[in-house]
Enzyme design. Structure first.
Site, short mmCIF file in Angstrom:
data_model
loop_
_atom_site.label_atom_id
_atom_site.label_comp_id
_atom_site.label_asym_id
_atom_site.label_seq_id
_atom_site.Cartn_x
_atom_site.Cartn_y
_atom_site.Cartn_z
N ASN A 9 1.08 -1.36 -0.48
CA ASN A 9 0.18 -0.31 0.27
C ASN A 9 1.44 1.33 0.42
O ASN A 9 1.32 1.25 1.15
CB ASN A 9 -0.88 -0.03 0.92
CG ASN A 9 -1.84 1.46 1.59
OD1 ASN A 9 -2.13 1.77 0.11
ND2 ASN A 9 -2.54 1.56 2.41
N TRP A 10 0.77 2.10 -1.32
CA TRP A 10 2.00 3.13 -1.63
C TRP A 10 1.20 4.38 -0.82
O TRP A 10 2.12 5.56 -0.94
CB TRP A 10 1.92 3.44 -2.96
CG TRP A 10 3.73 2.34 -3.44
CD1 TRP A 10 3.59 0.97 -2.60
CD2 TRP A 10 4.03 1.97 -4.54
NE1 TRP A 10 5.10 0.47 -3.04
CE2 TRP A 10 5.32 1.20 -4.27
CE3 TRP A 10 3.88 2.54 -5.71
CZ2 TRP A 10 5.51 0.42 -5.28
CZ3 TRP A 10 4.49 2.80 -6.82
CH2 TRP A 10 5.53 1.38 -6.90
N LYS A 11 0.02 4.58 -0.40
CA LYS A 11 -0.41 6.02 0.21
C LYS A 11 -0.45 7.32 -1.57
O LYS A 11 -0.33 6.70 -2.49
CB LYS A 11 -0.57 5.68 1.54
CG LYS A 11 -0.08 4.60 2.18
CD LYS A 11 -0.08 4.78 4.16
CE LYS A 11 -0.60 3.73 4.58
NZ LYS A 11 -0.46 3.45 5.94
N HIS A 107 -9.58 1.77 3.83
CA HIS A 107 -8.48 1.79 4.78
C HIS A 107 -8.97 2.80 6.39
O HIS A 107 -9.44 3.66 5.81
CB HIS A 107 -7.38 1.85 3.84
CG HIS A 107 -5.94 1.90 4.50
ND1 HIS A 107 -5.67 3.16 5.21
CD2 HIS A 107 -4.86 1.35 4.44
CE1 HIS A 107 -4.49 2.79 6.20
NE2 HIS A 107 -4.03 1.40 5.40
N GLU A 109 -7.24 4.87 7.18
CA GLU A 109 -7.36 5.95 6.67
C GLU A 109 -8.56 7.21 5.66
O GLU A 109 -8.40 7.89 5.97
CB GLU A 109 -5.58 6.65 5.66
CG GLU A 109 -5.03 6.95 6.40
CD GLU A 109 -3.33 5.77 6.05
OE1 GLU A 109 -3.46 6.00 4.91
OE2 GLU A 109 -3.08 5.56 7.05
N GLU A 183 -6.20 -4.05 10.15
CA GLU A 183 -5.01 -3.81 10.28
C GLU A 183 -6.01 -2.80 11.48
O GLU A 183 -6.13 -2.07 12.13
CB GLU A 183 -4.55 -2.91 9.25
CG GLU A 183 -4.32 -3.59 7.79
CD GLU A 183 -3.70 -2.33 6.93
OE1 GLU A 183 -3.05 -2.27 6.54
OE2 GLU A 183 -4.65 -1.06 6.29
N SER A 236 2.78 -2.21 10.84
CA SER A 236 3.92 -1.86 10.59
C SER A 236 5.46 -3.42 10.39
O SER A 236 5.59 -4.23 11.08
CB SER A 236 4.39 -1.71 12.17
OG SER A 236 3.66 -0.35 12.64
N GLY A 257 2.52 -0.57 4.16
CA GLY A 257 2.88 0.98 4.00
C GLY A 257 3.85 0.79 3.74
O GLY A 257 5.05 0.43 2.67
N GLY A 258 4.62 1.68 4.53
CA GLY A 258 6.28 1.68 4.66
C GLY A 258 6.89 1.07 4.07
O GLY A 258 8.30 1.45 3.11
#
Ligand code: PGA
Length: 272
Positions: A9-11, A107, A109, A183, A236, A257-258
C-alpha cells in the site's frame, strides 16, 4: 490452499517516474532471488505460494500497469459510480481498462481522514465486486477500542456493514473476489506491531464471522466459501517480523505500507 498475499500500500507515495523505477528494481531483485520461478508467484520458507499486489496512487496506475510484469495492480480508492459528475473521484471501469484488478476499500485513513462512512464503503465494495474487480476490505480497531475490549465487536460491525447481501451473494459465487485485511489502527505506521497471538486471534474470529455471514445466505445454510478468502495482517509489517506473523494460524498475507516503498524490503517480506 489459500494463496499467501503480500500487498503493497504505497498511499500517496511515488510519482509515475518513481513507479517505473521501482518496478525495474523490483523485477531485477526478483529475478536474482527466484530465477526459476514464475515472476508473480514465489514460495516462501513456509511453503505457500506467495502473490504480490501493488496498491499505487491513482496518478501512477498507468505507469504501474505498464511496468508490472506479472504482478497485480490495485486502486487505493474508487467511487461507486463508474462515471458522471463526481469531481476528483476515480473510476473502477477506467482503471479496469488499464489492467487494474484490485480495489482497496475501508483503509483506516479513508475511514478517518476522508470520513468514509459504513454506507459509502458498502457501496464501494458492491461496485467493485459487481464490476468483477477483486476487493480487499480493511477492518481494524483503535487503541481505545482495544483497551476497552471492543476489538471483536468493532471488526464484526465493520464486516457486517461492509458486506451487503448483494456482495455476499457475489462472494458466495466467486470467493476469490474478496480478501480481508485486519489492520489495527494503533499499529499502522507507528512501528507498534500486533503480537502474533493478538493478530491470529482476530484473524480466526474474522473467518468465523465470514463463514456465518456466507452460510446464512447460502441455500444449504452453510458454506465453505469463507475458507477460500485470504485474510491479511497490516500494521508495521517489516522484514524482521514477517516470518513470525506469517506463520500464525489464520494469517494469509500482509498489507504493507512503509516497508513496501523500498524494493528490497518488500522483497524480503515476500521471501520471509
Ligand atoms: P504500515 O502501513 O505498514 O506503514 O504500518 C500499513 C497500512 O496502512 O496499510
Amino acid at each position: 490452499m489459500r494463496p499467501f498475499i503480500c500487498a503493497a500500500n504505497w498511499k500517496l507515495h511515488k510519482s509515475p517516474r518513481e513507479t517505473r523505477e521501482f518496478f525495474q528494481n523490483f523485477q531485477t531483485l526478483n529475478q536474482e532471488h527466484k530465477p526459476s520461478l514464475d515472476q508473480s508467484q514465489s514460495r516462501s520458507s513456509l511453503g505457500r505460494v506467495r502473490q504480490a499486489i501493488f496498491f499505487v496512487p491513482a496518478i501512477s496506475l498507468e505507469a504501474a500497469c505498464e511496468n508490472r510484469g506479472d504482478y497485480e495492480i490495485g486502486l487505493q480508492n474508487a467511487y461507486f459510480e463508474m462515471s458522471g459528475a463526481f469531481t476528483g473521484e476515480n473510476s473502477i471501469s477506467a482503471a479496469k481498462e488499464l489492467g487494474v484488478t484490485w480495489l482497496l476499500v475501508g483503509h483506516s485513513e479513508r475511514r478517518t481522514l476522508f470520513r468514509e462512512s459504513g454506507d459509502i464503503l458498502t457501496r464501494k465494495v458492491e461496485a467493485g465486486l459487481r464490476s468483477g474487480m477483486k476487493v480487499m476490505l480493511c477492518v481494524g480497531e483503535t487503541l481505545t477500542e482495544r483497551e476497552s475490549q471492543k476489538t471483536m465487536s468493532v471488526v464484526e460491525k465493520q464486516i457486517v456493514e461492509g458486506l451487503s447481501q448483494e456482495s455476499l451473494k457475489l462472494i458466495l459465487q466467486k470467493p476469490q473476489l474478496l480478501a480481508l485485511a485486519y489492520e489495527p489502527v494503533w499499529a499502522i505506521g507507528t512501528g507498534k506491531v500486533a503480537t502474533p497471538e493478538q493478530a491470529s486471534e482476530v484473524h480466526l474470529f474474522l473467518r468465523e464471522i465470514l463463514s456465518g455471514r456466507l452460510g446464512q445466505i447460502s441455500k444449504e445454510g452453510t458454506s465453505l466459501a469463507a475458507t477460500e478468502i485470504p485474510i491479511l495482517y497490516g500494521g508495521s509489517v517489516k522484514p524482521e517480523n514477517a516470518k513470525l506473523l506469517g506463520g500464525m494460524p489464520g494469517i494469509d498475507g500482509f498489507l504493507v505500507g512503509g516497508a513496501s516503498l523500498v524494493a528490497d524490503q518488500f522483497q524480503a517480506i515476500i521471501d520471509a
